[in-house]
Design a protein around this motif. Structure first.
Motif, PDB file in Angstrom:
ATOM      1  N   GLU A  39     -10.458  -2.688   7.640  1.00 51.09           N
ATOM      2  CA  GLU A  39     -11.164  -1.693   6.833  1.00 51.09           C
ATOM      3  C   GLU A  39     -12.599  -1.527   7.304  1.00 51.09           C
ATOM      4  O   GLU A  39     -13.145  -0.420   7.293  1.00 51.09           O
ATOM      5  CB  GLU A  39     -11.139  -2.111   5.369  1.00 51.09           C
ATOM      6  CG  GLU A  39     -11.754  -1.099   4.427  1.00 51.09           C
ATOM      7  CD  GLU A  39     -11.638  -1.511   2.974  1.00 51.09           C
ATOM      8  OE1 GLU A  39     -11.827  -0.640   2.103  1.00 51.09           O
ATOM      9  OE2 GLU A  39     -11.346  -2.700   2.710  1.00 51.09           O
TER      10      GLU A  39
ATOM     11  N   HIS B 135      -3.954  12.602   5.226  1.00 50.41           N
ATOM     12  CA  HIS B 135      -4.398  11.276   4.802  1.00 50.41           C
ATOM     13  C   HIS B 135      -5.808  10.956   5.288  1.00 50.41           C
ATOM     14  O   HIS B 135      -6.378   9.940   4.902  1.00 50.41           O
ATOM     15  CB  HIS B 135      -3.424  10.206   5.304  1.00 50.41           C
ATOM     16  CG  HIS B 135      -2.154  10.133   4.514  1.00 50.41           C
ATOM     17  ND1 HIS B 135      -1.280   9.058   4.579  1.00 50.41           N
ATOM     18  CD2 HIS B 135      -1.592  11.005   3.631  1.00 50.41           C
ATOM     19  CE1 HIS B 135      -0.251   9.270   3.789  1.00 50.41           C
ATOM     20  NE2 HIS B 135      -0.413  10.445   3.214  1.00 50.41           N
TER      21      HIS B 135
ATOM     22  N   ASN C  90       0.816  -1.223   0.000  1.00 48.81           N
ATOM     23  CA  ASN C  90       0.000   0.000   0.000  1.00 48.81           C
ATOM     24  C   ASN C  90       0.847   1.269   0.000  1.00 48.81           C
ATOM     25  O   ASN C  90       0.328   2.371   0.167  1.00 48.81           O
ATOM     26  CB  ASN C  90      -0.978   0.004   1.183  1.00 48.81           C
ATOM     27  CG  ASN C  90      -0.284  -0.128   2.533  1.00 48.81           C
ATOM     28  OD1 ASN C  90       0.936  -0.062   2.614  1.00 48.81           O
ATOM     29  ND2 ASN C  90      -1.072  -0.315   3.584  1.00 48.81           N
TER      30      ASN C  90
ATOM     31  N   TYR D 169       1.057   8.815  10.158  1.00 57.06           N
ATOM     32  CA  TYR D 169       0.671   9.380   8.871  1.00 57.06           C
ATOM     33  C   TYR D 169       0.199  10.817   9.083  1.00 57.06           C
ATOM     34  O   TYR D 169      -0.240  11.188  10.167  1.00 57.06           O
ATOM     35  CB  TYR D 169      -0.437   8.546   8.207  1.00 57.06           C
ATOM     36  CG  TYR D 169      -1.610   8.245   9.105  1.00 57.06           C
ATOM     37  CD1 TYR D 169      -2.668   9.147   9.253  1.00 57.06           C
ATOM     38  CD2 TYR D 169      -1.660   7.063   9.828  1.00 57.06           C
ATOM     39  CE1 TYR D 169      -3.737   8.876  10.087  1.00 57.06           C
ATOM     40  CE2 TYR D 169      -2.725   6.778  10.672  1.00 57.06           C
ATOM     41  CZ  TYR D 169      -3.761   7.681  10.794  1.00 57.06           C
ATOM     42  OH  TYR D 169      -4.814   7.414  11.632  1.00 57.06           O
TER      43      TYR D 169
ATOM     44  N   ASP E  18      -9.595  12.054   5.117  1.00 54.17           N
ATOM     45  CA  ASP E  18     -10.381  12.865   4.181  1.00 54.17           C
ATOM     46  C   ASP E  18     -11.091  14.037   4.846  1.00 54.17           C
ATOM     47  O   ASP E  18     -11.184  15.117   4.264  1.00 54.17           O
ATOM     48  CB  ASP E  18     -11.409  11.979   3.461  1.00 54.17           C
ATOM     49  CG  ASP E  18     -10.754  11.031   2.471  1.00 54.17           C
ATOM     50  OD1 ASP E  18      -9.628  11.321   2.040  1.00 54.17           O
ATOM     51  OD2 ASP E  18     -11.380  10.001   2.135  1.00 54.17           O
TER      52      ASP E  18
ATOM     53  N   TYR F 236      -7.521   2.823   8.272  1.00 53.83           N
ATOM     54  CA  TYR F 236      -7.068   1.793   7.332  1.00 53.83           C
ATOM     55  C   TYR F 236      -6.602   2.421   6.018  1.00 53.83           C
ATOM     56  O   TYR F 236      -5.539   2.090   5.486  1.00 53.83           O
ATOM     57  CB  TYR F 236      -8.205   0.791   7.086  1.00 53.83           C
ATOM     58  CG  TYR F 236      -7.831  -0.396   6.235  1.00 53.83           C
ATOM     59  CD1 TYR F 236      -7.297  -1.547   6.819  1.00 53.83           C
ATOM     60  CD2 TYR F 236      -8.008  -0.370   4.854  1.00 53.83           C
ATOM     61  CE1 TYR F 236      -6.953  -2.643   6.031  1.00 53.83           C
ATOM     62  CE2 TYR F 236      -7.671  -1.450   4.066  1.00 53.83           C
ATOM     63  CZ  TYR F 236      -7.144  -2.589   4.664  1.00 53.83           C
ATOM     64  OH  TYR F 236      -6.801  -3.670   3.883  1.00 53.83           O
ATOM     65  N   HIS F 237      -7.383   3.361   5.504  1.00 54.29           N
ATOM     66  CA  HIS F 237      -7.051   3.969   4.212  1.00 54.29           C
ATOM     67  C   HIS F 237      -6.012   5.087   4.341  1.00 54.29           C
ATOM     68  O   HIS F 237      -5.451   5.525   3.323  1.00 54.29           O
ATOM     69  CB  HIS F 237      -8.317   4.499   3.548  1.00 54.29           C
ATOM     70  CG  HIS F 237      -9.241   3.418   3.069  1.00 54.29           C
ATOM     71  ND1 HIS F 237      -8.934   2.558   2.037  1.00 54.29           N
ATOM     72  CD2 HIS F 237     -10.470   3.024   3.524  1.00 54.29           C
ATOM     73  CE1 HIS F 237      -9.917   1.701   1.849  1.00 54.29           C
ATOM     74  NE2 HIS F 237     -10.861   1.946   2.742  1.00 54.29           N
ATOM     75  N   ALA F 238      -5.745   5.540   5.563  1.00 55.73           N
ATOM     76  CA  ALA F 238      -4.710   6.565   5.763  1.00 55.73           C
ATOM     77  C   ALA F 238      -3.308   5.973   5.648  1.00 55.73           C
ATOM     78  O   ALA F 238      -2.334   6.705   5.468  1.00 55.73           O
ATOM     79  CB  ALA F 238      -4.883   7.231   7.124  1.00 55.73           C
TER      80      ALA F 238
ATOM     81  N   PRO G 289     -12.303   2.362   8.890  1.00 58.15           N
ATOM     82  CA  PRO G 289     -11.928   2.630   7.494  1.00 58.15           C
ATOM     83  C   PRO G 289     -11.041   3.855   7.307  1.00 58.15           C
ATOM     84  O   PRO G 289     -10.166   3.854   6.430  1.00 58.15           O
ATOM     85  CB  PRO G 289     -13.288   2.823   6.799  1.00 58.15           C
ATOM     86  CG  PRO G 289     -14.248   3.169   7.896  1.00 58.15           C
ATOM     87  CD  PRO G 289     -13.757   2.430   9.098  1.00 58.15           C
ATOM     88  N   GLN G 290     -11.245   4.903   8.136  1.00 57.41           N
ATOM     89  CA  GLN G 290     -10.428   6.109   7.954  1.00 57.41           C
ATOM     90  C   GLN G 290      -8.956   5.829   8.219  1.00 57.41           C
ATOM     91  O   GLN G 290      -8.081   6.244   7.455  1.00 57.41           O
ATOM     92  CB  GLN G 290     -10.932   7.221   8.873  1.00 57.41           C
ATOM     93  CG  GLN G 290     -12.262   7.824   8.453  1.00 57.41           C
ATOM     94  CD  GLN G 290     -12.686   8.960   9.367  1.00 57.41           C
ATOM     95  OE1 GLN G 290     -12.559   8.880  10.583  1.00 57.41           O
ATOM     96  NE2 GLN G 290     -13.184  10.027   8.796  1.00 57.41           N
TER      97      GLN G 290
ATOM     98  N   LYS H 209      -0.877   4.683   3.653  1.00 56.20           N
ATOM     99  CA  LYS H 209      -0.525   4.619   2.233  1.00 56.20           C
ATOM    100  C   LYS H 209       0.834   5.277   2.048  1.00 56.20           C
ATOM    101  O   LYS H 209       1.590   5.416   3.019  1.00 56.20           O
ATOM    102  CB  LYS H 209      -1.607   5.303   1.402  1.00 56.20           C
ATOM    103  CG  LYS H 209      -1.925   6.741   1.802  1.00 56.20           C
ATOM    104  CD  LYS H 209      -3.147   7.259   1.058  1.00 56.20           C
ATOM    105  CE  LYS H 209      -3.501   8.680   1.482  1.00 56.20           C
ATOM    106  NZ  LYS H 209      -4.719   9.187   0.797  1.00 56.20           N
TER     107      LYS H 209
END
Length: 526
Positions: A278, A323, A43, A319, A325, A285-287, A282-283, A289
């Protein structure tokens, strides 16, 4: 840097010339991979390990006993003193060690999103990944003034090992703060969290001098500017409950409450990764990257395995706030309308939600209670009551009462409502009862954030003196009064008395608080 002691030199040109300054995320990632400091996950995050130190080392933290700090610091087991000569000698040895390095890395930026109260910092590191960590966790400079005027300098030299007999340290690792020289000296440990928390400790010393309350909490704000604060120790749900898609995130861990409102001390997040999914978060998890740093997370074929805790349960991800949103830039918000203290009570006796008076708020702020679930360790079934003053005692250079008094003043001044929410056990203690469903906790939090509890009737708690709402939309009313959900009322009484006694025992350590606050604790005296 220019220590006042004549035996300590400035940060000499050799070291500064060896520093690569404010490298981009891309450049640092490339260097980290080339130097073999870490690997790149599928990722795009940087995966690193921190050796034997996979968490903070509180026994290795010192504050130099000097100047104004000598009188102001709350000396004891948390704030251990180091004499000035020992610090200067060790500082010089670390500089000599750094001079021998081919390349160093330097980050300059800020701690504090409010320009009226921010602190310029510079972070000089041996490892490129530590510099990437600093770049993601602190606020990046918006001009060339950062690090030049009255800055605090963090020096991270993990491959330098202290000699305890010679250096007057507790072990090979050390985290030393000199308020007079404005230096944080770190060595012997690769755990990057020491950098973050040392800067927070500095802010906990400096901000009260400016009538700003530093806080170990998360913060978010709604569309109408209704800011909320979430305090809570590990495992209480602070990060989960403050991550709300319908509200904007100010920050997840460290904030200041100034005359201007709430501001984030950091520019990033340092989230626990154990059990991350996720579906649940989810926030976060997707941060994770490109540019994020994963500490001690196992990876299989480049994929992070957040369920694997062989290295440590304290797996972490660092992070930047960008990252996330729905984060806010700059990371500031109005004065809070709602303050939520989170606790995971494994005794199963604290109500799922209660409203606190100002004195009760100060009492529970000073107590900082939750339950450490020793049941996760083999052969141990009983929970352990844990108290951490102001929900962050390891990072408080001043007496806890200083911060509690400031909180009380701000509650009065800005008319904030304070609630205690128990995310722990109902229907009995750990091992017998069950953890309150997250859907109920979210319903209670939403009710607080909507400020719809005004005028709702409350009932008193006989053991803890708390004010329990009679009803919360979406929550079965029989769960709100813990004694009604237990099969045996006498068993409830036994456990409630045990926890009340622990509160009283812990609070005896606070000698500089008023009788009014002392009397705001559990009614039951034993």
């Amino acid at each position: 840097m220019n220590p006042t002691n004549e035996s300590a030199s400035k940060m000499d040109k050799t070291i500064l010339q060896n520093c690569q300054v404010n490298l981009s995320t891309e450049a640092l990632v490339e260097i980290i991979e080339k130097r073999g400091e870490g690997t790149i996950t599928a990722n795009g995050a940087v995966s690193v390990t921190t050796g034997k130190y996979t968490g903070r080392s509180p026994k290795d933290k010192f504050i130099v006993n000097e100047g104004e700090a000598a009188e102001q610091v709350d000396w004891g087991s948390i704030n251990k003193p180091m004499d000035k000569n020992s610090f200067i000698a060790l500082y010089e040895r670390v500089l000599e060690h750094l001079r021998a390095q081919d390349t160093l890395f330097r980050f300059t930026g800020w701690a504090g999103a409010d320009t009226d109260y921010r602190l310029p910092i510079e972070v000089i590191t041996e490892f490129a990944w530590h510099n990437l960590f600093a770049r993601q966790l602190f606020i990046r400079e918006d001009n060339e003034t950062a690090g030049k005027h009255n800055a605090f300098t963090v020096i991270s030299a993990p491959t330098f090992k202290a000699n305890p007999k010679r250096d007057n340290t507790n072990s090979e690792a050390f985290i030393i703060i000199s308020f007079e020289e404005r230096i944080i000296l770190i060595g012997g440990t690769e755990y990057a969290g020491e950098i973050k928390k040392a800067v927070f400790s500095v802010m906990n010393y400096l901000l009260p001098q400016q009538e700003v309350l530093p806080m170990h909490c998360s913060a978010n704000t709604g569309a109408s500017g209704d800011t909320a604060l979430f305090f809570g120790l590990s495992g209480t749900g602070k990060t989960t409950l403050s991550a709300n898609p319908d509200r904007r995130l100010i920050g997840d861990d460290e904030h200041g409450w100034s005359p201007n409102g709430i501001f984030n001390i950091e520019g990033g997040c340092y989230a626990k990764c154990v059990g991350l999914s996720e579906e649940k978060e989810p926030q976060i998890y997707h941060a994770i990257k490109h540019g994020a740093v994963l500490e001690n997370v196992f990876c299989h074929n480049g994929m992070p395995d957040y369920s694997n805790t062989e290295r440590t349960e304290n797996t972490r991800a660092a992070y930047p706030l960008a990252h996330i949103d729905n984060s806010i830039f700059p990371s500031k918000g109005p004065h809070p309308k709602s303050i939520i203290f989170l606790t995971a009570d494994a005794f199963g006796v604290l109500p799922p939600i209660s409203k606190l008076t100002k004195e009760q708020a100060m009492y529970h702020f000073l107590s900082g209670y939750t339950s450490k679930l020793a049941g996760t360790e083999r052969g141990i079934t009983a929970p352990e009551a844990t108290f951490s003053a102001c929900f962050g005692s390891p990072f408080l250079p001043l007496a806890p009462a200083v911060y509690a008094d400031m909180l009380g003043e701000k509650i009065d001044q800005y008319d904030a409502d304070v609630y205690l929410i128990n995310t722990g056990w109902i229907k009995g203690p750990f091992g017998i009862g069950e953890r309150i469903p997250l859907v109920y906790t979210r319903a209670m939090v939403n009710t607080v954030l909507e400020q719809s509890l005004e005028g709702v009737d409350t009932v008193p708690d006989d053991y803890f003196g708390l004010h329990i709402p009679e009803s919360i939309p979406g929550v079965p009313s029989q769960l709100l009064k813990p004694w009604e959900s237990w099969e045996s009322y006498s068993s409830y009484q036994v456990k409630a008395a045990q926890l009340a006694a622990k509160f009283h025992e812990n609070f005896r350590t606070f000698t500089k608080v008023s009788e009014k606050i002392k009397n705001a604790g559990p009614v039951y005296q034993g």
